[in-house]
Scaffold this motif. Structure first.
Motif, short mmCIF file in Angstrom:
data_model
loop_
_atom_site.label_atom_id
_atom_site.label_comp_id
_atom_site.label_asym_id
_atom_site.label_seq_id
_atom_site.Cartn_x
_atom_site.Cartn_y
_atom_site.Cartn_z
N PHE A 151 0.67 -1.26 0.24
CA PHE A 151 -0.08 -0.13 -0.13
C PHE A 151 0.90 1.31 0.03
O PHE A 151 1.74 1.37 0.63
CB PHE A 151 -1.05 0.04 1.20
N ASP A 152 0.75 2.30 -1.02
CA ASP A 152 1.37 3.40 -1.01
C ASP A 152 0.34 4.65 -0.57
O ASP A 152 -0.64 4.92 -1.36
CB ASP A 152 2.01 3.55 -2.35
N SER A 153 0.57 5.17 0.40
CA SER A 153 -0.48 6.18 1.06
C SER A 153 -0.24 7.47 0.27
O SER A 153 -1.19 8.32 0.15
CB SER A 153 -0.30 6.22 2.40
N THR A 154 0.81 7.61 -0.55
CA THR A 154 0.93 9.03 -1.19
C THR A 154 0.38 8.87 -2.69
O THR A 154 0.52 9.69 -3.34
CB THR A 154 2.67 9.24 -1.24
N GLY A 159 -6.01 6.72 -3.29
CA GLY A 159 -5.50 5.82 -2.59
C GLY A 159 -5.62 6.58 -0.93
O GLY A 159 -6.03 5.83 -0.11
N SER A 160 -5.57 7.83 -0.97
CA SER A 160 -5.64 8.53 0.20
C SER A 160 -6.99 8.61 0.76
O SER A 160 -7.64 8.73 1.72
CB SER A 160 -5.08 10.04 0.16
N ARG A 162 -9.37 6.35 0.05
CA ARG A 162 -9.58 4.90 0.56
C ARG A 162 -9.14 4.87 2.07
O ARG A 162 -10.00 4.19 2.61
CB ARG A 162 -9.02 4.14 -0.26
N SER A 163 -7.92 5.22 2.31
CA SER A 163 -7.46 4.83 3.53
C SER A 163 -8.29 5.88 4.64
O SER A 163 -8.46 5.51 5.61
CB SER A 163 -5.85 5.54 3.60
N GLU A 164 -8.92 7.16 4.09
CA GLU A 164 -9.59 7.89 5.00
C GLU A 164 -10.91 7.17 5.38
O GLU A 164 -11.28 7.24 6.25
CB GLU A 164 -9.70 9.22 4.31
N ASN A 167 -10.31 4.43 7.74
CA ASN A 167 -9.90 4.67 9.03
C ASN A 167 -11.15 5.70 9.51
O ASN A 167 -10.97 5.76 11.06
CB ASN A 167 -8.67 5.70 9.01
#
Length: 187
Positions: A151-154, A159-160, A162-164, A167
């Motif tokens: 996973f590359d959060s940058t 991608g960001s 999805r992580s938001e 979380n």
């Protein structure tokens, strides 16, 4: 002693003849330490160990605040899990209370080897030494086989977001008994 604590020497200030002497007051300012963090009357520290030490026992030494050496031993056969905390009891003296001692809590940060650290022919030898893998369940019906990617959060393509989304959960969702992010629709 703690940050902001005062030490007073009563009547020890200037003492000219005929004048009542004042007090000398020291106000303590706690200094950050590279290894320890204060937690009330206790100290906390993090110690990095390799996978070999985590699985096969360890011994390490660290210098206490008063510069005496502490040797920590953990027996072979007992596993240190990543993030676990162990304690050295009663090793921190308390001000004006010499019979009560604080503890040192050690959180272990287990460092895993880098990718491809071992020859593939040696992996089977290692696998024979470790506890067996769980059995793969039989899958009946249509399946899709996928490979995990790092996973590359940058990464910019959502991608960001999805992580938001992963979380963040609202208070309403977390108090629901239906699970986070699940909504029912009636047809």
């Amino acid at each position: 002693m703690k940050h902001g604590q005062r030490i007073t020497f009563t009547g020890e200030a200037d003492q000219p003849p005929g004048v009542e002497p004042g007090d000398i007051v020291f106000l303590l300012q706690e200094k950050e330490h590279e290894m320890f963090q204060r937690d009330g009357n206790d100290l906390r520290m993090t110690y990095k160990v390799g996978l070999l030490e985590a699985l096969c026992g360890l011994q390490f030494t660290f210098k206490h605040l008063d510069a005496h050496q502490i040797v920590v031993k953990y027996p072979p056969g007992k596993v240190i899990e990543p993030g676990c905390i162990h304690v050295v009891q009663g090793d921190l003296p308390q001000y004006h209370n010499p019979f009560e001692k604080g503890d040192i809590y050690i959180k272990f940060d287990v460092q895993f080897p880098e990718n491809n650290w071992i020859d593939t022919d040696k992996l089977s030898e290692l696998e024979d030494l470790l506890p067996p893998r769980p059995e793969v369940p039989n899958v009946i019906g249509e399946t899709e086989e996928v490979e995990l990617q790092e996973f590359d959060s940058t990464r910019g393509s959502g991608g960001s977001q999805r992580s938001e989304a992963y979380n963040n959960s609202s208070d309403e969702e977390s108090s629901s008994h239906h699970g986070p992010g699940v909504q029912c629709a009636h047809q």
